[in-house]
Design an enzyme around this catalytic site. Sequence first.
Site, PDB file in Angstrom:
ATOM      1  N   HIS A 134      -8.882  27.713 -34.500  1.00  0.00           N
ATOM      2  CA  HIS A 134      -7.545  27.643 -33.911  1.00  0.00           C
ATOM      3  C   HIS A 134      -7.749  28.135 -32.238  1.00  0.00           C
ATOM      4  CE1 HIS A 134      -6.654  32.382 -34.787  1.00  0.00           C
ATOM      5  NE2 HIS A 134      -7.767  32.080 -34.051  1.00  0.00           N
ATOM      6  N   SER A 187     -11.572  32.420 -36.336  1.00  0.00           N
ATOM      7  CA  SER A 187     -11.494  32.222 -34.823  1.00  0.00           C
ATOM      8  C   SER A 187     -12.713  32.566 -33.871  1.00  0.00           C
ATOM      9  CB  SER A 187     -10.589  33.684 -34.512  1.00  0.00           C
ATOM     10  OG  SER A 187     -10.034  33.733 -33.262  1.00  0.00           O
TER      11      SER A 187
END
Length: 198
Positions: free
Chosen positions: A122, A97
């Site tokens: 993501h 992330s």
Amino acid sequence: MSRLYGVEEAAEAAKQFAMLENTLLEHRTLTIFGEIDKDCAQRCTERLLAMAFKSDDPITVFIGSPGGHVESGDTIFDMIRYIKPVVRTVGTGWVGSIATHIYLAADREHRYALPNTRFLIHQPAGGFGGDASDIEIHARELVKTRERINRIIAEQTGQPIDRVEKDTDRDYWMSAEESKEYGLVGRIIESADELPTP
């Protein structure tokens, strides 16, 4: 007696922490582990600036984090790119992330990974609260953040933006080797001897 023993233990722990901090700073090394939050961003920024003020020699940042707060990650990303010394990032464990975003702050030739590192990209997530107009404002900001981070991933990896948008639509996991093929990682290393010396 037990109260004095607790004070002595605390003093010894503080002494050990100071020794560790001084050793890392002396060797121009910073570690980022655990959740990325405002305290982590402040600690990293202070240490990056302190090392940059001391000399222009390269700084090595070891990262093993599942991610955290986007703006805190942005602060560290921007600071890595702001200071004059070359910053080398070394991924270890799980880099996910916003931690992947921080990892990408270094130029590709200065991005390393240990062999068992896994990377995750993501889209950013956000919790929405408040009334309908607040939710709409948050949703617009989330879309802008997603577009900005996707653009940075594309620029730093050489991947086309449409592929990055597709890959970040869901959790996209990569091994160290897959991350190297994707353009995230510049080089996989197995020992400190493989990290270039200044």
